[in-house]
Motif scaffolding. Structure first.
Motif, PDB file in Angstrom:
ATOM      1  N   ARG A  55       0.824  -1.205   0.000  1.00 48.71           N
ATOM      2  CA  ARG A  55       0.000   0.000   0.000  1.00 48.71           C
ATOM      3  C   ARG A  55       0.860   1.259   0.000  1.00 48.71           C
ATOM      4  N   ALA A  56       2.138   1.149  -0.334  1.00 53.49           N
ATOM      5  CA  ALA A  56       3.038   2.301  -0.351  1.00 53.49           C
ATOM      6  C   ALA A  56       2.719   3.198  -1.538  1.00 53.49           C
ATOM      7  N   LYS A  57       3.017   4.480  -1.368  1.00 53.40           N
ATOM      8  CA  LYS A  57       2.785   5.444  -2.449  1.00 53.40           C
ATOM      9  C   LYS A  57       3.957   5.419  -3.426  1.00 53.40           C
ATOM     10  N   PRO A  58       3.720   5.722  -4.732  1.00 53.62           N
ATOM     11  CA  PRO A  58       4.822   5.733  -5.701  1.00 53.62           C
ATOM     12  C   PRO A  58       5.800   6.874  -5.435  1.00 53.62           C
ATOM     13  N   LEU A  59       7.052   6.683  -5.866  1.00 53.34           N
ATOM     14  CA  LEU A  59       8.103   7.681  -5.695  1.00 53.34           C
ATOM     15  C   LEU A  59       8.129   8.643  -6.879  1.00 53.34           C
ATOM     16  N   ASP A  60       8.567   9.885  -6.635  1.00 55.82           N
ATOM     17  CA  ASP A  60       8.786  10.846  -7.713  1.00 55.82           C
ATOM     18  C   ASP A  60      10.186  10.625  -8.267  1.00 55.82           C
ATOM     19  N   GLN A  61      10.319  10.623  -9.607  1.00 54.52           N
ATOM     20  CA  GLN A  61      11.606  10.351 -10.240  1.00 54.52           C
ATOM     21  C   GLN A  61      11.995  11.492 -11.164  1.00 54.52           C
ATOM     22  N   ASP A  62      13.285  11.870 -11.134  1.00 57.44           N
ATOM     23  CA  ASP A  62      13.808  12.895 -12.031  1.00 57.44           C
ATOM     24  C   ASP A  62      14.412  12.274 -13.285  1.00 57.44           C
ATOM     25  N   GLN A  63      15.070  11.146 -13.147  1.00 54.53           N
ATOM     26  CA  GLN A  63      15.734  10.505 -14.273  1.00 54.53           C
ATOM     27  C   GLN A  63      15.290   9.052 -14.367  1.00 54.53           C
ATOM     28  N   LYS A  64      15.595   8.431 -15.498  1.00 58.34           N
ATOM     29  CA  LYS A  64      15.182   7.048 -15.726  1.00 58.34           C
ATOM     30  C   LYS A  64      16.044   6.119 -14.869  1.00 58.34           C
ATOM     31  N   PRO A  65      15.434   5.308 -14.010  1.00 59.92           N
ATOM     32  CA  PRO A  65      16.217   4.395 -13.162  1.00 59.92           C
ATOM     33  C   PRO A  65      16.642   3.153 -13.930  1.00 59.92           C
ATOM     34  N   VAL A  66      17.587   2.431 -13.352  1.00 59.59           N
ATOM     35  CA  VAL A  66      18.031   1.151 -13.904  1.00 59.59           C
ATOM     36  C   VAL A  66      17.093   0.082 -13.366  1.00 59.59           C
ATOM     37  N   GLN A  67      16.535  -0.733 -14.255  1.00 56.14           N
ATOM     38  CA  GLN A  67      15.600  -1.782 -13.872  1.00 56.14           C
ATOM     39  C   GLN A  67      16.362  -3.098 -13.689  1.00 56.14           C
ATOM     40  N   PHE A  77      17.828 -10.044 -14.577  1.00 53.48           N
ATOM     41  CA  PHE A  77      17.828  -9.213 -15.777  1.00 53.48           C
ATOM     42  C   PHE A  77      18.213  -7.800 -15.371  1.00 53.48           C
ATOM     43  N   VAL A  78      19.176  -7.219 -16.089  1.00 51.95           N
ATOM     44  CA  VAL A  78      19.554  -5.824 -15.881  1.00 51.95           C
ATOM     45  C   VAL A  78      19.108  -5.063 -17.121  1.00 51.95           C
ATOM     46  N   ASP A  79      18.125  -4.175 -16.949  1.00 54.58           N
ATOM     47  CA  ASP A  79      17.509  -3.451 -18.065  1.00 54.58           C
ATOM     48  C   ASP A  79      17.076  -4.418 -19.165  1.00 54.58           C
ATOM     49  N   ASP A  80      16.342  -5.453 -18.808  1.00 58.52           N
ATOM     50  CA  ASP A  80      15.753  -6.453 -19.706  1.00 58.52           C
ATOM     51  C   ASP A  80      16.781  -7.361 -20.388  1.00 58.52           C
ATOM     52  N   ALA A  81      18.045  -7.267 -20.039  1.00 56.29           N
ATOM     53  CA  ALA A  81      19.070  -8.158 -20.603  1.00 56.29           C
ATOM     54  C   ALA A  81      19.411  -9.219 -19.559  1.00 56.29           C
ATOM     55  N   PRO A  82      19.317 -10.504 -19.914  1.00 55.61           N
ATOM     56  CA  PRO A  82      19.630 -11.546 -18.923  1.00 55.61           C
ATOM     57  C   PRO A  82      21.103 -11.529 -18.543  1.00 55.61           C
ATOM     58  N   VAL A  83      21.371 -11.723 -17.256  1.00 54.73           N
ATOM     59  CA  VAL A  83      22.736 -11.716 -16.721  1.00 54.73           C
ATOM     60  C   VAL A  83      22.903 -12.967 -15.856  1.00 54.73           C
ATOM     61  N   THR A  84      23.991 -13.686 -16.061  1.00 54.50           N
ATOM     62  CA  THR A  84      24.253 -14.869 -15.233  1.00 54.50           C
ATOM     63  C   THR A  84      24.737 -14.430 -13.856  1.00 54.50           C
ATOM     64  N   ASP A  85      24.700 -15.354 -12.907  1.00 59.03           N
ATOM     65  CA  ASP A  85      25.166 -15.027 -11.557  1.00 59.03           C
ATOM     66  C   ASP A  85      26.650 -14.665 -11.542  1.00 59.03           C
ATOM     67  N   ALA A  86      27.443 -15.303 -12.407  1.00 60.07           N
ATOM     68  CA  ALA A  86      28.878 -15.011 -12.460  1.00 60.07           C
ATOM     69  C   ALA A  86      29.155 -13.635 -13.058  1.00 60.07           C
ATOM     70  N   ALA A  87      28.321 -13.206 -14.010  1.00 59.82           N
ATOM     71  CA  ALA A  87      28.540 -11.920 -14.677  1.00 59.82           C
ATOM     72  C   ALA A  87      27.843 -10.764 -13.972  1.00 59.82           C
ATOM     73  N   LEU A  88      27.052 -11.046 -12.928  1.00 53.89           N
ATOM     74  CA  LEU A  88      26.306  -9.988 -12.240  1.00 53.89           C
ATOM     75  C   LEU A  88      27.204  -8.924 -11.603  1.00 53.89           C
ATOM     76  N   PRO A  89      28.283  -9.271 -10.891  1.00 57.09           N
ATOM     77  CA  PRO A  89      29.123  -8.208 -10.308  1.00 57.09           C
ATOM     78  C   PRO A  89      29.704  -7.262 -11.361  1.00 57.09           C
ATOM     79  N   ALA A  90      30.134  -7.790 -12.508  1.00 55.56           N
ATOM     80  CA  ALA A  90      30.695  -6.929 -13.549  1.00 55.56           C
ATOM     81  C   ALA A  90      29.616  -6.042 -14.166  1.00 55.56           C
ATOM     82  N   ALA A  91      28.408  -6.584 -14.352  1.00 57.03           N
ATOM     83  CA  ALA A  91      27.324  -5.787 -14.923  1.00 57.03           C
ATOM     84  C   ALA A  91      26.913  -4.670 -13.976  1.00 57.03           C
TER      85      ALA A  91
END
Length: 145
Positions: A55-67, A77-91
């Protein structure tokens, strides 16, 4: 042989129609409108995730966040691109290297399936914290109040 000569009287001919029938045009436009109304909501969410409700209220955003999304199978998924667990720290390090317009690290929106284990979400949040991405918002579905 009879030949038709143009005379002032044209008994068998009709006068040219000076109106345009717009009914087919309106029909086609209404069908296109319905198609766009049905497909537009499908284009917003890239990775299908069953979000928990809040039931939380939405946040106000100034710039596009990273999904960042974690589906029910645990795939990240980082910005809709699949990332493996090994490659996650580098991404995530690459995301942290590009600061926002205000010089701060970018805002992160974390979407995780509600059936997912707590440990998987915490591992991703730990990696976010390790690379310095501390502006993390956990997204939920809005409930009717």
């Amino acid at each position: 042989m009879a030949m038709h000569l143009p005379s002032g009287k044209s008994r068998g001919r009709r006068a040219p129609m000076a109106e345009i029938n717009v009914t087919p045009l309106v029909d086609v436009m209404l069908v296109l409108l319905i198609i766009f109304m049905v497909t537009a909501p499908l284009l917003t969410a890239g990775v299908p995730v069953n979000l928990p409700e809040s039931r939380a209220k939405p946040l106000d955003q100034d710039q596009k966040p990273v999904q960042i999304a974690i589906d029910d199978a645990g795939q990240v998924f980082v910005d809709d691109a699949p990332v493996t667990d090994a490659a996650l720290p580098a991404a995530l390090a690459a995301v942290a290297a590009r600061p926002g317009a205000d010089g701060k690290p970018p805002q992160i929106f974390l979407r995780a399936d509600q059936g997912l284990g707590y440990g998987k979400v915490m591992r991703v949040m730990g990696e976010l914290n390790r690379v310095g991405l501390n502006r993390v918002s956990l997204l939920t579905e809005a409930t009717a109040q």
